[in-house]
Design a protein around this motif. Structure first.
Motif, PDB file in Angstrom:
ATOM      1  N   ALA A 189      55.690  36.027  56.080  1.00 30.52           N
ATOM      2  CA  ALA A 189      54.311  35.838  56.529  1.00 30.52           C
ATOM      3  C   ALA A 189      53.619  37.187  56.718  1.00 30.52           C
ATOM      4  N   LYS A 190      54.335  38.170  57.263  1.00 25.52           N
ATOM      5  CA  LYS A 190      53.757  39.510  57.431  1.00 25.52           C
ATOM      6  C   LYS A 190      53.496  40.168  56.078  1.00 25.52           C
ATOM      7  N   GLY A 191      54.369  39.915  55.112  1.00 25.82           N
ATOM      8  CA  GLY A 191      54.146  40.434  53.761  1.00 25.82           C
ATOM      9  C   GLY A 191      52.859  39.890  53.168  1.00 25.82           C
TER      10      GLY A 191
ATOM     11  N   PHE B 184      49.406  42.342  52.336  1.00 25.61           N
ATOM     12  CA  PHE B 184      48.782  42.425  51.024  1.00 25.61           C
ATOM     13  C   PHE B 184      47.422  41.731  50.992  1.00 25.61           C
ATOM     14  N   GLY B 185      46.795  41.591  52.152  1.00 27.38           N
ATOM     15  CA  GLY B 185      45.429  41.080  52.202  1.00 27.38           C
ATOM     16  C   GLY B 185      45.310  39.582  52.383  1.00 27.38           C
ATOM     17  N   GLY B 186      46.378  38.921  52.690  1.00 27.69           N
ATOM     18  CA  GLY B 186      46.328  37.477  52.875  1.00 27.69           C
ATOM     19  C   GLY B 186      45.698  37.106  54.209  1.00 27.69           C
TER      20      GLY B 186
ATOM     21  N   ILE C 173      57.465  39.618  48.058  1.00 25.71           N
ATOM     22  CA  ILE C 173      58.127  40.858  48.469  1.00 25.71           C
ATOM     23  C   ILE C 173      58.717  40.698  49.866  1.00 25.71           C
ATOM     24  N   GLY C 174      57.967  40.056  50.762  1.00 26.26           N
ATOM     25  CA  GLY C 174      58.480  39.795  52.105  1.00 26.26           C
ATOM     26  C   GLY C 174      59.728  38.943  52.071  1.00 26.26           C
ATOM     27  N   PHE C 175      59.743  37.952  51.208  1.00 27.85           N
ATOM     28  CA  PHE C 175      60.923  37.091  51.061  1.00 27.85           C
ATOM     29  C   PHE C 175      62.120  37.901  50.568  1.00 27.85           C
TER      30      PHE C 175
END
Length: 162
Positions: free
Chosen positions: A70-72, A76-78, A133-135
């Motif tokens: 979620a932080k990733g 990245f602008g989410g 990427i976070g995953f």
């Protein structure tokens, strides 16, 4: 009885290592249980510092496993739609083997961002990449912790039982 505990502990550590990739198995928790089992044998001296420290690591990694994707997405602008999409995609992806748990967060973040702003497909794609990427970071972290626990288990087993 000690041999039974060692065998069950080894199974827990190996399944925990597999669980670092498979989200249906709590990898770090299983690996920690494997460590606990070898400390419950009569041949391995109890070390509450090691058990406590590894338990704290297990708890932190288990929490971060849900936070990092979620932080990733956010990094990245989410937006919150992308974060919710990531979490929903991860849950839905669990029911689509074998790669649903990898593709699910990506598609979930993408769809969530499109729901928020259907005109910005590039922003949605960027947020989805952040989720992916976070995953990957989260999975790598779990793998390294589980591998460390397995190595510690094997060290304790070989030094105390052979």
């Amino acid at each position: 009885m000690d041999i039974v505990l060692v065998i069950i502990g080894l199974i827990c550590c190996v399944v925990g290592l597999l669980g670092s990739f498979l989200p249906v198995l709590p990898g770090p928790i299983l690996s920690w249980v494997g460590l606990l089992l070898i400390y419950l044998t009569n041949k391995v001296e109890n070390n509450y510092w090691v058990l406590g420290f590894t338990l704290v690591i297990t708890i932190v990694i288990s929490i971060l496993d849900y936070v990092i994707p979620a932080k990733g997405t956010k990094r990245f602008g989410g937006t919150k739609y992308g974060v919710w999409g990531t979490n929903i995609g991860l849950v839905v992806g669990l029911f689509i083997p074998p790669f649903g748990f990898i593709i699910g967060p990506f598609i979930g973040a993408f769809v969530g961002e499109l729901i928020n702003n259907s005109n910005d497909k590039n922003g949605a794609l960027k947020a989805a990449i952040g989720s992916f990427i976070g995953f990957l970071v989260s999975t790598f972290m779990k793998f390294m912790v589980c591998l460390s626990f397995l190595i510690l288990f094997l060290y304790l087993a070989f030094t105390n039982f052979i």
